[in-house]
Design an enzyme around this catalytic site. Structure first.
Site, mmCIF file in Angstrom:
data_model
loop_
_atom_site.group_PDB
_atom_site.id
_atom_site.type_symbol
_atom_site.label_atom_id
_atom_site.label_comp_id
_atom_site.label_asym_id
_atom_site.label_seq_id
_atom_site.Cartn_x
_atom_site.Cartn_y
_atom_site.Cartn_z
ATOM 1 N N ARG A 58 0.843 -1.214 0.000
ATOM 2 C CA ARG A 58 0.000 0.000 0.000
ATOM 3 C C ARG A 58 0.870 1.253 0.000
ATOM 4 N NH1 ARG A 58 -1.668 2.326 4.449
ATOM 5 N NH2 ARG A 58 -1.937 0.414 5.638
ATOM 6 N N TYR A 111 -15.953 15.144 -15.978
ATOM 7 C CA TYR A 111 -16.504 13.793 -15.825
ATOM 8 C C TYR A 111 -17.489 13.805 -14.651
ATOM 9 C CZ TYR A 111 -16.622 8.810 -14.737
ATOM 10 O OH TYR A 111 -17.035 7.531 -14.469
ATOM 11 N N ASP A 183 -7.011 17.717 -15.277
ATOM 12 C CA ASP A 183 -7.319 16.337 -15.667
ATOM 13 C C ASP A 183 -6.975 16.231 -17.149
ATOM 14 O OD1 ASP A 183 -8.462 13.949 -16.556
ATOM 15 O OD2 ASP A 183 -10.087 14.028 -15.083
ATOM 16 N N LYS A 208 -7.930 4.911 -19.601
ATOM 17 C CA LYS A 208 -8.191 5.393 -20.955
ATOM 18 C C LYS A 208 -6.941 5.279 -21.834
ATOM 19 C CE LYS A 208 -12.221 6.201 -19.207
ATOM 20 N NZ LYS A 208 -12.075 6.290 -17.796
HETATM 21 N N1 LCS Z 1 -11.433 11.804 -15.415
HETATM 22 C C1 LCS Z 1 -11.962 11.692 -16.648
HETATM 23 C C2 LCS Z 1 -11.785 12.797 -17.629
HETATM 24 C C3 LCS Z 1 -12.673 10.542 -16.985
HETATM 25 O O1 LCS Z 1 -13.170 10.451 -18.227
HETATM 26 C C4 LCS Z 1 -12.844 9.513 -16.027
HETATM 27 C C5 LCS Z 1 -13.606 8.281 -16.338
HETATM 28 C C6 LCS Z 1 -12.286 9.687 -14.736
HETATM 29 C C7 LCS Z 1 -11.573 10.844 -14.474
HETATM 30 C C8 LCS Z 1 -12.399 8.628 -13.683
HETATM 31 O O2 LCS Z 1 -11.600 7.544 -14.014
HETATM 32 P P1 LCS Z 1 -11.883 5.998 -13.619
HETATM 33 O O3 LCS Z 1 -12.097 5.962 -12.146
HETATM 34 O O4 LCS Z 1 -13.112 5.573 -14.356
HETATM 35 O O5 LCS Z 1 -10.646 5.303 -14.052
HETATM 36 N N2 LCS Z 1 -14.430 8.399 -17.445
HETATM 37 C C9 LCS Z 1 -15.285 7.487 -17.872
HETATM 38 C C10 LCS Z 1 -16.149 7.677 -18.956
HETATM 39 O O6 LCS Z 1 -16.294 8.714 -19.608
HETATM 40 N N3 LCS Z 1 -16.803 6.568 -19.190
HETATM 41 O O7 LCS Z 1 -16.493 5.591 -18.270
HETATM 42 C C11 LCS Z 1 -15.520 6.133 -17.350
#
Ligand code: LCS
Length: 394
Positions: A58, A111, A183, A208
């Site tokens: 951790r 998001y 971000d 992504k």
């Molecule tokens: N920031 C952005 C710009 C994102 O698109 C997402 C997830 C996150 C943070 C959070 O990331 P995660 O915890 O999912 O790894 N975006 C998503 C979307 O547009 N569709 O599914 C997840």
């Protein structure tokens, strides 16, 4: 080899890999929860920080460190901290950098859960927030308060594809004594380097583009300074939203081809966007590579490419959008983005369903907006799939 002076593609392939006893070419998975000390003194020294070395997964793990060093170098930061998910990164940052009585200004079309976590939960602990269209810097200036500690920009934003001037946003934040967080998920470090533009912290959902193969979720934060890096890492260790070594291995494997994947997907998107714009069923298209995008010139200045995310709306609104989503065959009807496969989704009922409708519409996320993450398949196949699906509209 010191990769810090090398080019971006060389860093993608080599940064973070350390020589081991066997000459492993990639960093192996150190699938262990804990690390034995030679003696009690060594354990005490490691906890005190007077001796480098691992303690407990951790707190840190060599497989995770390899990925962290890689991404820190890609973003030109002091250090990186990998998390279990992108939301693990967002929540760690909120908790590390904001206290009761503080205020955060953010892009309105972020998001959905990044906004939901702040408005529904951080508010319970006395953290205030304002969500404005940061592509117009006047809105950002007006939203700043004496207690603003963080400016949080998502650029390009999910899914409105709005672009914010990162350098100017940094100047506004810093003049008020606030930090700028960006971000960078939609751009990836290949197309945009927010720390070079003046941001203090950059974050990614590595789920992504960075991982790129739709097979893990993960997050990462890169800090510009040692002090910020330590503050974020200390919070993560307490929160326990750390990345697992197996996850880190998968991401380190995926990241090597980041530039190739991003460039190939963009090549497709540059053709798909004007094709959609010219289609008689399409009302409008938002792709930052199109001259019709309101921040096209800004994107050209602060990014080195336009990426592969497209938002569009059909003349028949959400009903027509449903027909297209129900009839695509090659494109997957799924949330997430930035993988090698083309995906289509409907933000208003999916990723941004948790946002109040009036906030969604104000942020440009209309009920009929369809989001397309263009993959690396053959362009002809992507276009003919969209063509047949659009052809089903009455
Ligand atoms: N920031 C952005 C710009 C994102 O698109 C997402 C997830 C996150 C943070 C959070 O990331 P995660 O915890 O999912 O790894 N975006 C998503 C979307 O547009 N569709 O599914 C997840």
């Amino acid at each position: 080899m010191d990769t810090r002076t090398k080019g971006f593609n060389t860093k993608l392939v080599h940064a973070g890999i350390r020589e081991d006893a066997y000459g492993s070419v990639v960093t192996p998975i150190y699938q262990t929860s804990t690390f034995a000390f030679r003696n009690a003194q060594q354990g005490a020294d490691r906890f005190a920080g007077t001796e480098e070395g691992y303690i407990y997964t951790r707190i840190g793990n060599p497989t995770t460190t390899a990925l962290e060093e890689n991404v820190a170098q890609l973003e030109n930061g002091f250090g990186a901290t990998a998390m279990a998910s992108g939301m693990g990164a967002v929540s760690t940052l909120y908790l590390a950098l904001l206290s009761s009585g503080d205020h955060m200004v953010s892009t309105d079309s972020v998001y959905g859960p990044s906004r939901g976590l702040m408005e529904k939960h951080m508010s319970r602990f006395g953290v205030e927030s304002s969500y404005v269209d940061t592509s117009d810097l006047e809105n950002l200036r007006r939203a700043m308060r004496p207690n603003t500690k963080v400016v949080y920009i998502e650029s390009p934003s999910n899914p409105a594809m709005s672009v914010t001037d990162i350098k100017a946003a940094g100047e506004i934040a810093h003049a008020a004594g606030a930090l700028l967080i960006v971000d960078n998920t939609f751009a990836s470090p290949h197309l945009q380097k927010p720390l070079d533009l003046g941001a203090d912290v950059v974050l990614h959902s590595v789920t992504k583009f960075i991982n790129g193969h739709a097979d893990i979720v993960g997050g990462i934060v890169v800090a510009k300074t040692e002090a910020l890096h330590k503050q974020i890492r200390a919070m993560l260790i307490n929160l326990g939203a750390n990345m697992d070594p197996h996850q880190a291995y998968m991401v380190s494997r995926g990241i090597k081809t980041l530039a190739l994947r991003v460039e190939r997907a963009e090549e497709n998107a540059r053709k798909v966007a004007p094709w959609l714009e010219a289609h008689p069923q399409v009302a409008w298209v938002r792709y930052i590579g199109l001259v019709s995008h309101p921040q096209h010139e800004l994107a050209k200045r602060q990014m080195t490419g336009f990426g592969s995310m497209i938002a569009f709306e059909l003349k028949g609104g959400i009903e027509a959008g449903r027909i297209v989503m129900d009839n695509v065959q090659l494109a997957g009807l799924a949330v997430s983005l930035g993988g090698v496969e083309t995906l289509i989704s409907h933000p208003a009922s999916m990723t941004h369903a948790s946002m109040a409708r009036e906030n969604r519409v104000a942020a440009g996320i209309t009920d009929g907006l369809v989001r397309l993450s263009v993959g690396i398949e053959d362009l002809e196949d992507i276009l003919s799939d969209l063509d047949q699906a659009l052809g089903r509209i009455g």
